[in-house]
Each structure stands twice: as structure tokens, then as C-alpha cells.
Motif scaffolding. Sequence first.
Motif, mmCIF file in Angstrom:
data_model
loop_
_atom_site.group_PDB
_atom_site.id
_atom_site.type_symbol
_atom_site.label_atom_id
_atom_site.label_comp_id
_atom_site.label_asym_id
_atom_site.label_seq_id
_atom_site.Cartn_x
_atom_site.Cartn_y
_atom_site.Cartn_z
ATOM 1 N N SER A 273 39.546 39.481 39.109
ATOM 2 C CA SER A 273 40.823 39.661 38.416
ATOM 3 C C SER A 273 40.562 40.014 36.958
ATOM 4 N N ARG A 331 45.834 44.898 39.678
ATOM 5 C CA ARG A 331 46.640 44.624 38.482
ATOM 6 C C ARG A 331 45.770 44.648 37.237
ATOM 7 N N SER A 332 44.604 44.010 37.302
ATOM 8 C CA SER A 332 43.714 43.972 36.151
ATOM 9 C C SER A 332 43.182 45.354 35.816
ATOM 10 N N ALA A 358 52.300 47.852 34.835
ATOM 11 C CA ALA A 358 51.342 47.475 35.878
ATOM 12 C C ALA A 358 52.063 46.865 37.075
ATOM 13 N N ALA A 359 53.066 46.026 36.815
ATOM 14 C CA ALA A 359 53.828 45.419 37.908
ATOM 15 C C ALA A 359 54.576 46.475 38.705
ATOM 16 N N VAL A 362 52.054 48.372 40.961
ATOM 17 C CA VAL A 362 51.590 47.592 42.107
ATOM 18 C C VAL A 362 52.701 47.436 43.141
ATOM 19 N N PHE A 375 49.764 38.100 44.052
ATOM 20 C CA PHE A 375 50.598 38.859 43.117
ATOM 21 C C PHE A 375 51.348 37.920 42.185
ATOM 22 N N SER A 378 49.026 35.899 39.741
ATOM 23 C CA SER A 378 48.345 36.796 38.813
ATOM 24 C C SER A 378 49.286 37.241 37.695
ATOM 25 N N PHE A 379 50.460 37.723 38.069
ATOM 26 C CA PHE A 379 51.391 38.209 37.053
ATOM 27 C C PHE A 379 52.040 37.073 36.278
#
Length: 436
Positions: A273, A331-332, A358-359, A362, A375, A378-379
Motif C-alpha cells: 500500500s 490507490r497508492s 484516486a478514489a 478506483v 478499499f 485504505s481510503f
Amino acid sequence: MALEAAYETPAGRPLAAARWLADRFTAERDRWLLWVPVFLGAGIGGYFWLRFEPPLWPAAAILALAAAAAVLARARPLAFALAVAVVAVALGFVAAKIATLAAAAPVLERRIGPVEVEARIVEVDLFPEGARILAAPRGIGLERVRIRLRQGGAVPEPGDWVRVRAVLMPPPPPVMPGAYDFQRQAWFARLGAVGFAVGPAEKIEPPAGEAPAAWRLFVARLRHVMTERILAILPGGTGGVAAALITGERGPIPADLNAAYRDSGLAHLLSISGIHMSLVAGIAFVAIRAILALVPPLVLRWNIKKAAAALALVLIVAYTVLSGASVPALRSCLMTALALLAVMIDRLHLSMRVVAWAAVAVMLATPPDILGPSFQMSFAAVVALVAFYETFGLRLSAWRAERGTIGRFGFYFVGLALTTVIATLATTPFSIYHFN
């Protein structure tokens, strides 16, 4: 004055509250973009919340009408914002529906076997107790099957054709309401059956007329070969952790070591990540820039900082593909790529807008992933950290500047602890929900 007085009456107080909200909303106009992924996620979540399979055309019609309304209302901020919100919700719904239709594949209805399966290996997962293959069979009416091989036999590689006798079953449902839904994951992976081998996997020649392996199989084979070499050089838990950090294969990690990571709260370090992508990008950027700085003609003619950022961008994309492109890694990669692009165009990169874009990327690429803990956690962590440091970053920087060497050294560890606390608080609700 009469209008202001009317707001002070009991009947006018709701109007005053509405006016206050409208004023606050208008004042935040430069941050309206941050709500786009929220509404997009609401549309995707709404689709999966339904208990029936809806048709595509109503949402597509709403999307078209809302998009037209947004174009017409672009000169009126509030109306434009409302239209864009509807567009985002409808777009999320349409994206989820299209992803569901695109993933449609035959699913086994009942247990069968032992049956002879001839298939091309798509992926190989290595575990301490044996290997598991994801294969594309022929002649049994399924696109993908996942089979646990018998321990001790030869392990095939992605791209190989094998013949194996196996018992096949439909993907299992959740063990209880609200638990992990493997059937949904299997649907979007086009996985029609799971099972176990009752005999060794025999490598065979590819059938006549079969197309050569695609680039995905090439990447899968490369990951498998690298994982095997890592495990050969670093056996046991050391090799398992190294494989997880390089190729994203967590299967070889022994069960007791996995449990130790979970009990210590460090299991997230095994999932590629942000920290891994930042290390790769940072090391690559510094190393490439240092090497280029040793060549005077390049320094005099080119901006080596931007060149190093471009080459580091290529490396993190390659690392993401090599590691399996999981949701945290994707995402990273997106956020790090935006940061490197910002270096290349001389723009500030650390902002909530980067997270929002980024969101959006994805969610549009893989709509079902928003339902999973990867998901969400992470976000959640990234949003909380960016929000905190956007709010208090300048004050913390000023406080650090006023301290001496010892104070700045201590501030580094305080920052690490503070970052850990913020990320933990942000992800704890999702951890409780998904993992009880």
C-alpha cells in the motif's frame, strides 16, 4: 430589514437555517469536487443494496438528463452542484451495473466429480501446505475454476496446460448474514467453481489452435517465478514476508507468523500500500536523480529532477503490476503517480483533491471493490491523515521550527505516533464491522 426580521420569527427559523447552510455551502465551492467520489460511491452502493437485478436503461437515462442539466446550469452554482451530484450517483449505479454484466460467466450449480479437467493455468498461489491454481478449463462450460492441488506434487506455472482429476463445487455462500461474501467476489472474478484435486496435476501440450498467452499470463508467470526464487533463497517466514512485499504473494507466509502479525496489529504491513509505494518511489527518485547528477551534460541541458520523477513513475507502475495490483496498491500507485506528475509540472501534490481523483479512478475501474475492507480502510486512513495535516500542518511546522535539534528529533517520533493514532482511529470502525 423586514426580511431579516421575518427570519427571527418561529416560522422563519427553518428558512434562516436553510439560508445559513446555503451560504456555507457556497463558501465551500472550491471543495465541491471532494464530494464527487462520495456520490459516486453512493450510486455504486445503491446498486449492490438492491435485492433485485435492476435494468440499465433507467439509470442511463437519469445520467444523460443530469449531465444535460449540469451543462445548462453551469452558470448557477447551486443548481450545477446538484446536477453534478445526480450525475455522480447515476454514473456509479451505471458503472456497477456494467461491471456486473461484463463479469457474467457460467457458474456451477452443484457438486460434481471427480472429473477430469484440462485447463491453462492463469495464476498459482503458493501456500505452506501446498499450491492452489486458478485455471481456464475447456470442455466443461466454465471460464475459471480454482483447484487446490495435492501436496508434494510438481507445481505448474502460469501459462502451462495441465490435466488433473478434481472434485468441483459452486463457490460457497457467506457463512452467516453479513459475513464475507465469497460468491460475489467469485462472480466478478468470473470464477465458476472451486474444488480440490484427487490426483497429481499432469502437464500436457497446449491444444491445437489455442492462442498464445496474453500479457496478463506473462506477468503472472513472472510473479510466480520471482516468488519461487525468493522462497528458494530465503526459506520459511523470511521468504514468505519478502515475497509478500515484492510480488504481493502472501500465501507462503506460515500460519503462526501471520497470526503474530495480526495479533501485533502489523498485518497491514504485509499488504502492499502507501508505505511500500512511497519507499519504492522515494528510493527510485533519489537514486536516479543522484546518478543523473553525476553526468554534467545532463545536468546542464535537462531538468534532472523532473526526469527522475518520470523514471520513478515508470518504476512504481511496474511495481504495482508486479505486485498484483490490489486495491491498496492501486490507490497508492495513483496517488504517488499524481505526486510525481505534480513534481514534473511544478505543482503542490499533497491535497484532498489527489485522494478524491484516486478514489474516482478506483471506483470506476473496479466498482465492487468499494464493498470490501481493503478499499474502505485504505481510503479512510488516507482521508483522515490528509484532513488532519491540511488543518494542523502549518501549526505543527511552526512548532517544529521553533525547537532545537533535540526537539526536532523528538518531533519526528511524535509525528510517527500521531500518524499511527489517526490512521488507527479512522480504520477501527471498518475493522470492527468486517472482522468482528
